[in-house]
Design a protein around this motif. Structure first.
Motif, PDB file in Angstrom:
ATOM      1  N   ILE A 171      -3.371  -6.079  -3.852  1.00 26.48           N
ATOM      2  CA  ILE A 171      -2.833  -5.708  -2.540  1.00 26.48           C
ATOM      3  C   ILE A 171      -2.894  -6.912  -1.602  1.00 26.48           C
ATOM      4  O   ILE A 171      -3.882  -7.646  -1.573  1.00 26.48           O
ATOM      5  N   LYS A 183       0.844  -1.193   0.000  1.00 25.43           N
ATOM      6  CA  LYS A 183       0.000   0.000   0.000  1.00 25.43           C
ATOM      7  C   LYS A 183       0.884   1.250   0.000  1.00 25.43           C
ATOM      8  O   LYS A 183       0.976   1.973   0.994  1.00 25.43           O
ATOM      9  N   CYS A 208      -1.060   6.468  -5.257  1.00 25.63           N
ATOM     10  CA  CYS A 208      -2.450   5.974  -5.327  1.00 25.63           C
ATOM     11  C   CYS A 208      -3.217   6.523  -6.527  1.00 25.63           C
ATOM     12  O   CYS A 208      -4.460   6.481  -6.542  1.00 25.63           O
ATOM     13  N   ASN A 239     -11.833  -5.122   3.168  1.00 25.90           N
ATOM     14  CA  ASN A 239     -10.657  -4.375   3.627  1.00 25.90           C
ATOM     15  C   ASN A 239     -10.647  -4.324   5.145  1.00 25.90           C
ATOM     16  O   ASN A 239     -11.591  -4.787   5.809  1.00 25.90           O
ATOM     17  N   SER A 273     -10.186   0.129  -3.076  1.00 20.45           N
ATOM     18  CA  SER A 273      -9.569   0.091  -1.736  1.00 20.45           C
ATOM     19  C   SER A 273      -9.819  -1.251  -1.077  1.00 20.45           C
ATOM     20  O   SER A 273      -9.826  -1.337   0.157  1.00 20.45           O
TER      21      SER A 273
END
Length: 283
Positions: A207, A150, A154, A246, A186
């Motif tokens: 991710i 991360k 972005c 998330n 996200s």
């Protein structure tokens, strides 16, 4: 008054300022962690700390020896308490290189900022109304050694979020440079078909989400099969269910992709398992 912590010291949020030479500002030279608070304490911290170690190693940022797992956890919980977050909350830990220089830094020392804010729900709560999604067509994510981290770069996620907003949908799905679907803006992505979970592997460039890992582990512990694999648009059209995950929201179910509609039975079950796990081990 809300506080933040900068390198171990409390600062009023209203008094916080940015040094122009900050490498996070100049070059996006750093990364961040989003951590959930339940009952006024952060949860899944060991998972987050391991990802901090992995990301610092990948970006060659040196963690000071005094910033041990215990000391960092204590520091974050102290800020949560200072900001009077007694129930649910979210923490953002931003880590960046403390150095001058241009692209070549003069040192690899670490600087960090911690923020903590309350949120409405204490435990994880599944969204009542399902989300609508579509594939972001303009840019694809490169698969490389940094894809799973991360970082502060972005731009792809910002543009994909704007794309969704402009079209009146809730989120965009990101493709990698091979054309497979890997994640939301996200979030990590899960499909359900015939009671089996499917999620993109880290090799696909998604991710390495801490909630992704916890959902996989919780599913396996409850005898739900999980496969990490490549997913394409056709897989979306034949799936029974799609959900995103998330660290802050937990699980977020998708009601529609274009003309396809979905159920949320697995999303409900996994949210129940997740909250049970948090209550028994973390809460």
């Amino acid at each position: 008054m809300n506080q933040i912590r900068h390198n171990g010291k409390n600062i009023p949020l209203s008094a916080a300022s940015l040094i122009v030479e900050n490498r996070a500002f100049h070059f996006g030279d750093g990364f961040f962690e989003s951590i959930r608070v339940v009952n006024g304490r952060i949860v899944f911290f060991q998972n987050h700390y391991q990802r901090i170690l992995d990301t610092c190693k990948a970006l060659r940022i040196d963690i000071p020896p005094e910033l041990t797992p215990d000391s960092l956890e204590e520091e974050i919980n102290l800020l949560v308490s200072t900001n009077e977050i007694a129930q649910g909350g979210r923490v953002r830990l931003t880590i960046f290189r403390k150095s001058t220089g241009y692209y070549l830094p003069q040192s690899n020392q670490m600087d960090y900022v911690i923020e903590a804010y309350p949120i409405e729900d204490n435990f994880f709560k599944l969204n009542e109304q399902g989300c609508t999604v579509d594939i972001y067509p303009d840019v694809r994510k490169d698969v490389n050694m940094f894809s799973m981290y991360k970082t502060l770069n972005c731009s792809l996620y910002i543009m994909a979020s704007m794309y969704a907003n402009e079209r009146g949908i809730d989120d965009s799905l990101i493709q990698n440079n091979r054309g497979t679907i890997i994640e939301g803006t996200s979030t990590n992505l899960f499909l359900v078909s015939n009671g089996v979970l499917y999620t993109p592997s880290l090799d696909e460039g998604c991710i390495a989400g801490t909630m992704r890992m916890n959902i996989i582990n919780i599913a396996l512990e409850n005898e739900i099969k999980v496969y990490e694999c490549s997913l394409n648009p056709q897989n979306l059209l034949v799936a029974d269910e799609i959900f995103l995950s998330n660290a802050i929201k937990g699980i977020e179910w998708i009601s529609s992709y274009r003309t396809k509609r979905y159920f949320n039975d697995m999303s409900k079950e996994l949210t129940r398992f997740l909250n049970k796990f948090v209550a028994e081990t973390e809460g």
